[in-house]
Design a protein around this motif. Structure first.
Motif, short mmCIF file in Angstrom:
data_model
loop_
_atom_site.label_atom_id
_atom_site.label_comp_id
_atom_site.label_asym_id
_atom_site.label_seq_id
_atom_site.Cartn_x
_atom_site.Cartn_y
_atom_site.Cartn_z
N SER A 1 0.84 -1.20 0.00
CA SER A 1 0.00 0.00 0.00
C SER A 1 0.87 1.25 0.00
O SER A 1 2.06 1.19 0.29
CB SER A 1 -0.92 0.01 1.22
OG SER A 1 -0.17 0.08 2.40
N SER B 1 -2.15 7.98 -0.85
CA SER B 1 -2.64 7.39 -2.09
C SER B 1 -2.44 8.33 -3.28
O SER B 1 -2.88 9.46 -3.26
CB SER B 1 -4.13 7.06 -1.93
OG SER B 1 -4.49 6.02 -2.77
N PRO C 1 -4.96 7.64 -9.50
CA PRO C 1 -4.93 6.50 -10.42
C PRO C 1 -4.54 6.94 -11.83
O PRO C 1 -4.78 8.09 -12.18
CB PRO C 1 -6.36 5.98 -10.39
CG PRO C 1 -7.01 6.62 -9.21
CD PRO C 1 -6.27 7.88 -8.94
N GLU D 1 -1.59 -5.51 -8.47
CA GLU D 1 -2.91 -4.90 -8.53
C GLU D 1 -2.83 -3.54 -9.22
O GLU D 1 -2.12 -2.64 -8.76
CB GLU D 1 -3.49 -4.75 -7.13
CG GLU D 1 -3.60 -6.09 -6.42
CD GLU D 1 -3.97 -5.99 -4.96
OE1 GLU D 1 -4.22 -4.87 -4.47
OE2 GLU D 1 -4.01 -7.03 -4.30
N TYR E 1 -4.90 -0.22 -10.24
CA TYR E 1 -6.08 0.54 -9.83
C TYR E 1 -6.31 1.69 -10.81
O TYR E 1 -5.38 2.44 -11.11
CB TYR E 1 -5.90 1.11 -8.42
CG TYR E 1 -5.86 0.05 -7.36
CD1 TYR E 1 -7.02 -0.39 -6.74
CD2 TYR E 1 -4.65 -0.54 -6.99
CE1 TYR E 1 -6.98 -1.38 -5.76
CE2 TYR E 1 -4.60 -1.54 -6.01
CZ TYR E 1 -5.76 -1.94 -5.41
OH TYR E 1 -5.72 -2.92 -4.46
N THR E 2 -7.54 1.80 -11.31
CA THR E 2 -7.90 2.87 -12.24
C THR E 2 -9.28 3.42 -11.88
O THR E 2 -10.07 2.74 -11.23
CB THR E 2 -7.94 2.35 -13.70
OG1 THR E 2 -8.89 1.28 -13.80
CG2 THR E 2 -6.57 1.86 -14.15
N LYS E 3 -9.56 4.65 -12.32
CA LYS E 3 -10.87 5.26 -12.05
C LYS E 3 -11.95 4.69 -12.96
O LYS E 3 -13.10 4.57 -12.55
CB LYS E 3 -10.80 6.78 -12.25
CG LYS E 3 -10.09 7.50 -11.14
CD LYS E 3 -10.21 9.00 -11.31
CE LYS E 3 -9.51 9.68 -10.15
NZ LYS E 3 -9.75 11.13 -10.16
N GLU F 1 -10.86 -9.05 -12.01
CA GLU F 1 -11.24 -7.64 -11.94
C GLU F 1 -12.38 -7.46 -10.96
O GLU F 1 -13.26 -8.31 -10.85
CB GLU F 1 -11.67 -7.18 -13.33
CG GLU F 1 -12.02 -5.73 -13.42
CD GLU F 1 -12.37 -5.32 -14.84
OE1 GLU F 1 -13.51 -4.87 -15.05
OE2 GLU F 1 -11.52 -5.45 -15.72
N TRP G 1 -14.88 -4.09 -9.00
CA TRP G 1 -15.20 -2.69 -8.74
C TRP G 1 -15.19 -2.51 -7.23
O TRP G 1 -15.86 -3.23 -6.49
CB TRP G 1 -16.57 -2.34 -9.30
CG TRP G 1 -17.06 -1.00 -8.86
CD1 TRP G 1 -18.07 -0.76 -7.98
CD2 TRP G 1 -16.57 0.29 -9.24
NE1 TRP G 1 -18.25 0.60 -7.79
CE2 TRP G 1 -17.33 1.27 -8.56
CE3 TRP G 1 -15.55 0.72 -10.08
CZ2 TRP G 1 -17.11 2.63 -8.71
CZ3 TRP G 1 -15.33 2.09 -10.22
CH2 TRP G 1 -16.10 3.02 -9.55
N GLU H 1 -13.99 2.73 -2.72
CA GLU H 1 -12.89 3.53 -3.25
C GLU H 1 -13.23 4.21 -4.57
O GLU H 1 -12.50 5.09 -5.03
CB GLU H 1 -11.65 2.65 -3.45
CG GLU H 1 -11.20 1.90 -2.23
CD GLU H 1 -10.65 2.80 -1.15
OE1 GLU H 1 -10.07 3.85 -1.47
OE2 GLU H 1 -10.82 2.46 0.03
N LEU I 1 -13.00 2.78 -7.46
CA LEU I 1 -11.89 2.39 -8.33
C LEU I 1 -12.12 0.99 -8.89
O LEU I 1 -12.76 0.15 -8.25
CB LEU I 1 -10.56 2.38 -7.58
CG LEU I 1 -10.01 3.71 -7.09
CD1 LEU I 1 -8.78 3.48 -6.23
CD2 LEU I 1 -9.69 4.62 -8.26
N GLN J 1 -10.23 -2.42 -9.71
CA GLN J 1 -9.03 -3.15 -9.30
C GLN J 1 -8.86 -4.34 -10.25
O GLN J 1 -9.75 -5.19 -10.35
CB GLN J 1 -9.18 -3.65 -7.87
CG GLN J 1 -8.04 -4.49 -7.38
CD GLN J 1 -8.37 -5.20 -6.07
OE1 GLN J 1 -9.45 -5.77 -5.92
NE2 GLN J 1 -7.45 -5.15 -5.14
#
Length: 106
Positions: free
Chosen positions: A21, A25, A28, A57, A59-61, A86, A88, A92, A94, A96
């Motif tokens: 982590s 943060s 993305p 992993e 992570y995208t919007k 994958e 949602w 978050e 996001l 994943q």
């Protein structure tokens, strides 16, 4: 490939990368990776070859096929087989994408 080499490979993609982590943060897309479990090859009662399973992993919007292709093309270039899942993350907001990979001998 070692865990340190995996980090270098992931950094080469141009995304922020952290083990497990981030303390703060980033925006993305970004990548985290972590050890999941081992599956060592054993012979004569000894761990003959280390096989470490990792989760990478992304992570995208939004669904980002360009970012996914970048990751997947790098794994293919290095001849690293992967499994992809994958999800949602509603909390978050996001997407994943989890790549399960193995590092053999590292």
């Amino acid at each position: 490939m070692t865990q340190a080499e995996l980090y270098t490979v992931l950094k080469s993609l141009g995304f922020p990368v952290a083990y497990s982590s981030f303390t703060t943060s980033p925006s993305p897309p970004f990548i985290t990776y972590q050890f999941a479990y081992d599956n060592d090859f054993m012979a004569d009662g000894f761990n003959y070859t280390e096989i470490s399973n990792f989760q990478v992993e992304l992570y995208t919007k939004i669904k980002d096929q360009v970012a996914e292709k970048l990751v997947q093309d790098k794994f293919k270039e290095l001849k690293m087989p992967y499994r992809k899942n994958e999800a949602w993350l509603d909390s978050e907001k996001l997407i994943q994408v989890i790549y399960e990979i193995q590092l053999i001998g590292g």
